[in-house]
Structure formats: C-alpha cells, structure tokens
Design a protein around this motif. Structure first.
Motif, PDB file in Angstrom:
ATOM      1  N   UNK A   1      30.896  35.629  30.191  1.00 35.63           N
ATOM      2  CA  UNK A   1      29.576  36.271  30.144  1.00 35.63           C
ATOM      3  C   UNK A   1      29.295  36.773  28.727  1.00 35.63           C
ATOM      4  N   UNK A   2      28.992  35.861  27.810  1.00 37.80           N
ATOM      5  CA  UNK A   2      28.770  36.275  26.419  1.00 37.80           C
ATOM      6  C   UNK A   2      27.558  37.182  26.222  1.00 37.80           C
ATOM      7  N   UNK A   3      26.682  37.254  27.220  1.00 38.55           N
ATOM      8  CA  UNK A   3      25.516  38.148  27.106  1.00 38.55           C
ATOM      9  C   UNK A   3      25.891  39.606  27.341  1.00 38.55           C
ATOM     10  N   UNK A   4      27.108  39.848  27.834  1.00 39.07           N
ATOM     11  CA  UNK A   4      27.584  41.204  28.093  1.00 39.07           C
ATOM     12  C   UNK A   4      28.540  41.645  26.996  1.00 39.07           C
ATOM     13  N   UNK A   5      28.708  42.953  26.862  1.00 40.09           N
ATOM     14  CA  UNK A   5      29.630  43.521  25.873  1.00 40.09           C
ATOM     15  C   UNK A   5      30.655  44.376  26.603  1.00 40.09           C
ATOM     16  N   UNK A   6      31.842  43.825  26.793  1.00 41.12           N
ATOM     17  CA  UNK A   6      32.911  44.538  27.475  1.00 41.12           C
ATOM     18  C   UNK A   6      33.516  45.551  26.504  1.00 41.12           C
ATOM     19  N   UNK A   7      33.464  46.827  26.857  1.00 40.24           N
ATOM     20  CA  UNK A   7      33.913  47.887  25.939  1.00 40.24           C
ATOM     21  C   UNK A   7      35.284  48.434  26.264  1.00 40.24           C
ATOM     22  N   UNK A   8      35.848  48.091  27.431  1.00 36.44           N
ATOM     23  CA  UNK A   8      37.185  48.563  27.730  1.00 36.44           C
ATOM     24  C   UNK A   8      37.555  48.443  29.192  1.00 36.44           C
ATOM     25  N   UNK A   9      38.843  48.641  29.451  1.00 39.36           N
ATOM     26  CA  UNK A   9      39.383  48.542  30.813  1.00 39.36           C
ATOM     27  C   UNK A   9      40.393  49.643  31.027  1.00 39.36           C
ATOM     28  N   UNK A  10      40.332  50.277  32.171  1.00 40.77           N
ATOM     29  CA  UNK A  10      41.304  51.297  32.577  1.00 40.77           C
ATOM     30  C   UNK A  10      41.877  50.876  33.914  1.00 40.77           C
ATOM     31  N   UNK A  11      43.208  50.820  33.980  1.00 44.76           N
ATOM     32  CA  UNK A  11      43.845  50.459  35.261  1.00 44.76           C
ATOM     33  C   UNK A  11      44.815  51.540  35.654  1.00 44.76           C
TER      34      UNK A  11
END
Length: 75
Positions: A65-75
């Motif tokens: 999904x290049x139209x989105x900007x993933x800023x981080x992940x918390x698990x």
C-alpha cells in the motif's frame, strides 16, 4: 480487533499465514480511508496473533500500500 479471512467459515483459515494476516490488517486501513477522511499515516498495535499480523503488515506495508505511510508497530 478483527477476525482474519476464513475464520468461522468451512475449510482451513489463513490464521497463521503471515502475509495473509498482514494484507488483512493493511486492508482495514485502506477501507477506513474509503469511509472517512483519515490520515494516510498509520501504526499497527497487536497482541497475540494481532502482533503476528502487525509484524507482517510492517514488513509489507511499503510495497502493498504505497499510498499509506506506516509510522510504526507495537507488539
């Protein structure tokens, strides 16, 4: 919290298929953007299998999904 594709239907669910989980999570973000004016910035937060989905979504976010900007992940 969401179910994954195939859960509750006949046949084998994609419950432990990381790429399928990652796409499902990213698809939720894409769907939300179709329903409301929300930012293209997004982060994933997951526990248990949600953590699994979050980690896979993080690794594939740029390409899927290049139209989105993933800023981080918390698990």
């Amino acid at each position: 919290v969401t179910d994954y594709p195939g859960v509750g239907t006949p046949g084998e669910a994609s419950l432990l298929d990381g790429p399928s989980e990652g796409r499902a999570l990213i698809d939720i973000v894409l769907a939300a953007r179709q329903l409301a004016l929300v930012s293209s910035d997004w982060a994933a937060l997951g526990y248990s299998l949600g953590g699994h989905a979050s980690l896979f979504a993080a690794t594939m976010a740029q390409d899927y999904a290049p139209s989105l900007h993933h800023v981080g992940t918390i698990t």
